[in-house]
Design an enzyme around this catalytic site. Structure first.
Site: not given
Ligand code: F6R
Length: 606
Positions: A2, A74, A483, A486, A502, A601
């Site tokens: 925000c 946000w 990358k 997202e 494994h 960001k």
């Protein structure tokens, strides 16, 4: 996340606040809004979605006045709806904007509802507006109202409030979330960062935690958490007044990928003295104090830390641990003696990393910050700064800041190795000469857009994708997976190649894409057998490496060839193809590349 802004002055404030919100758009894009005061009336305009939605709405129904506040959201508490968009009004008397989380909002809200307050939103923030109304009805002047509100709330916050009973006064406060106040003739502006006010002023004061202030066009009274007047230095900031554009690229991310040769060479210069010797910008006494290191970071910066650990231990023999910042903050690390904490943050504002750094300080550790934003909170609070010179990074997915962080870490590793005798002079000179060739090698990777395009076309239909790497390419595999997920929303995970057998090998099915870094030398044969096992189970193998390395994998379905470089620098050069792969896959899928869903960001909430 925000972003908040507030303006009081002698110019109509709508366009000024919109200009600041444009510069804060990297902090969120769920909704935005503006509230102003004129003729003792509050005016409000809010819109769900990106700032462009608010601009359309405000064109139809402008707001007027010489004082106002703005917000870019946000979402944390409450869905992405108009009711939850800021500014929040209470009784058409007070408007507030808030960044952070009011942790005790539920009990405050219950109490206020019992007193007859009507809440419109599901946010934690709205309690602030009602608390201010309560204070003014009790006859408080602005500073008293601020003290009343602050005595009630707990949590992380930066807020700005306006009240129609005080139509020339901004009321602001901060704790843990950033807040700056800018000054010029006959005006003041407050905002989450200095860039948001760079179109008006460079004279800026940063509030400290628990500070609050009463701001008018001609005065600014700041108080500390003990209610004492506080003198905070006014600094001249360097933030560019020009709003950054995409320079002809389709997205900021594409532009920022292309800016990496420059970002890397500027960062190498910042790590060297005027005579061209690598110093990492640290004096010899400080260097020799470093006996152990804890690297603290989040997300992409954490993967840079993990690569840095390989380098520092290999080149200097100094023991390093890497800790996810949000975990370290709440841990009681056992051995802290002679440890230096190095925090890595592009924004310098990630709350998890900031809190981890403060925790390290409280434990008595020296703190170094590897940061890209020179006037950020971490940059101001760290004992020492090792700057990355990537320039402003606007795309939410970190690209050039990541490779610049890697450059700082490799320089630090070499300098530490030189200082403690782990590396002799000739090896230092050799590595430095090879490092100077990295911007050129990275420049050549820009030609990879075309060969990667068909691979991205293939990848776009995948439901899931694995990234593999060994040694210092293992954290890069994790970064490649981050990358891809997202940007393209394809599920992706990074594994150490040797770990596949494994457990993760159970995921293999026909056509599952496996992106694997391959290197030359002693690890090559091991990588070949790991990949053979994957191919035998139907994996669609995509390899990334130098020509010699990829030629060893004759069964790969696709090959991405990176330019030759000294193997130790492979994580820097190898970072570019995974950025391009994620970018082009997202382009194929038509996702929002610069502002992927749910992300921001600068992550200023825990
Ligand atoms: C991913 C990304 C994030 C950030 C993380 C830390 O592309 O950019 O994972 O790396 O949120 O941010 P900073 O480095 O600003 O502390």
């Amino acid at each position: 996340m925000c972003g908040i802004v507030g303006y009081v002055g002698n110019e109509a404030c709508q366009e000024i606040i919109l200009g600041s919100l444009e510069r804060l758009e990297y902090r969120g894009y769920d909704s935005s809004g503006i509230a102003t005061i004129e003729h003792d009336q509050l005016q409000l305009c809010r819109a769900v979605g990106k700032l462009s939605e608010l601009k359309v709405k405000i064109k139809e129904k402008p707001v007027s006045g010489y004082m106002g506040i703005g917000h870019i959201r946000w979402a944390t508490h409450g869905g992405v709806t108009l009711e939850n968009a800021h500014p929040h009004l209470a009784n058409s008397e007070v408007a507030i904007v808030h960044n952070g989380i009011i942790e005790n909002y539920a009990e405050l809200k219950k109490d206020l509802i019992e007193k007859g307050c009507v809440f419109i939103s599901d946010t934690d923030s709205e309690v602030l507006a009602h608390l201010f109304v309560h204070a003014f009805r009790e006859g408080c002047v602005p500073v008293e109202a601020l003290r009343f509100v602050l005595s009630k709330i707990e949590g992380a916050f930066a807020f700005a409030a306006i009240s129609k009973s005080n139509p020339e006064t901004l009321m602001v406060a901060r704790n843990a979330s950033p807040l700056a106040i800018g000054f010029a003739d006959e005006m003041a502006i407050v905002a989450s960062d200095a860039t948001a006010m760079a179109h008006l002023t460079r004279q800026v004061t940063y509030l400290k935690d628990n500070d609050y202030a009463v701001v008018t066009a001609k005065s600014c009274d700041i108080f500390n958490g003990n209610n004492e007047p506080a003198n905070r230095e006014i600094v001249q900031v360097k933030a560019s007044p020009i709003l950054l554009d995409k320079a002809g690229f389709r997205h900021y991310m594409e532009k920022e990928i292309h800016e990496q040769p420059d970002a890397i060479s500027h960062t190498i210069s910042a790590m060297s003295d005027v005579g061209g010797n690598l110093t990492a910008g640290i004096d010899i006494p400080s260097l020799s104090k470093i006996k152990r290191i804890v690297l603290l970071a989040a997300g992409t910066s954490f993967y840079a830390a993990q690569i840095g650990r390989y380098w520092i231990e290999k080149l200097s023999g100094i023991p390093v641990v890497c800790e996810i910042a949000s975990e370290y903050h709440y841990r009681d690390p056992a051995a802290t003696g002679q440890t230096t904490a190095i925090v890595i943050s592009q924004s310098g504002e990630s709350i998890d990393t900031l809190m981890a750094m403060r925790h390290a300080k409280n434990l008595g550790l020296d703190t170094f910050g590897i940061v890209n934003v020179a006037d950020s909170t971490i940059a101001r609070e760290a004992d020492k700064i090792l700057p990355t010179r990537a320039g402003p990074e606007i795309g939410v997915a970190s690209t050039k800041a990541f490779t610049a962080q890697l450059v700082v870490l490799i320089c630090l590793a070499i300098v530490l190795g030189k200082q403690n005798g782990h590396l002799d002079e000739s090896r230092v000179t050799y590595l430095y000469q090879k490092l100077l060739k990295i911007p050129g090698a990275v420049g050549k990777t820009m030609k990879l857009f075309d060969p990667i395009r068909p691979i991205a076309h293939q990848l776009k239909n995948a439901r899931s994708c694995l990234f593999l790497g060994r040694d210092m390419l293992f954290p890069l595999a994790c970064e490649g997976a981050l990358k891809l997920k997202e940007l393209s929303y394809i599920h992706a995970e990074g594994f150490a190649s040797g770990e596949m057998k494994h457990g993760p090998i159970a995921l293999l099915e026909d056509g599952l894409p496996i992106v694997s870094f391959v290197s030359e030398g002693k690890m090559a044969l091991k990588a070949i057998s790991n990949l053979k096992e994957a191919e035998a189970r139907g994996g669609y193998i995509i390899v990334i490496g130098t020509q010699v390395a990829v030629d060893l994998i004759d069964f790969a379905a696709a090959k991405i060839v990176i330019p030759d470089c000294e193997p130790i620098f492979a994580p820097i050069v190898g970072a570019i193809p995974v950025q391009i792969l994620a970018y082009l896959t997202a382009l194929e899928k038509g996702t929002d590349i610069d502002q992927p869903r749910n992300l921001a960001k600068s992550v200023t909430v825990e």
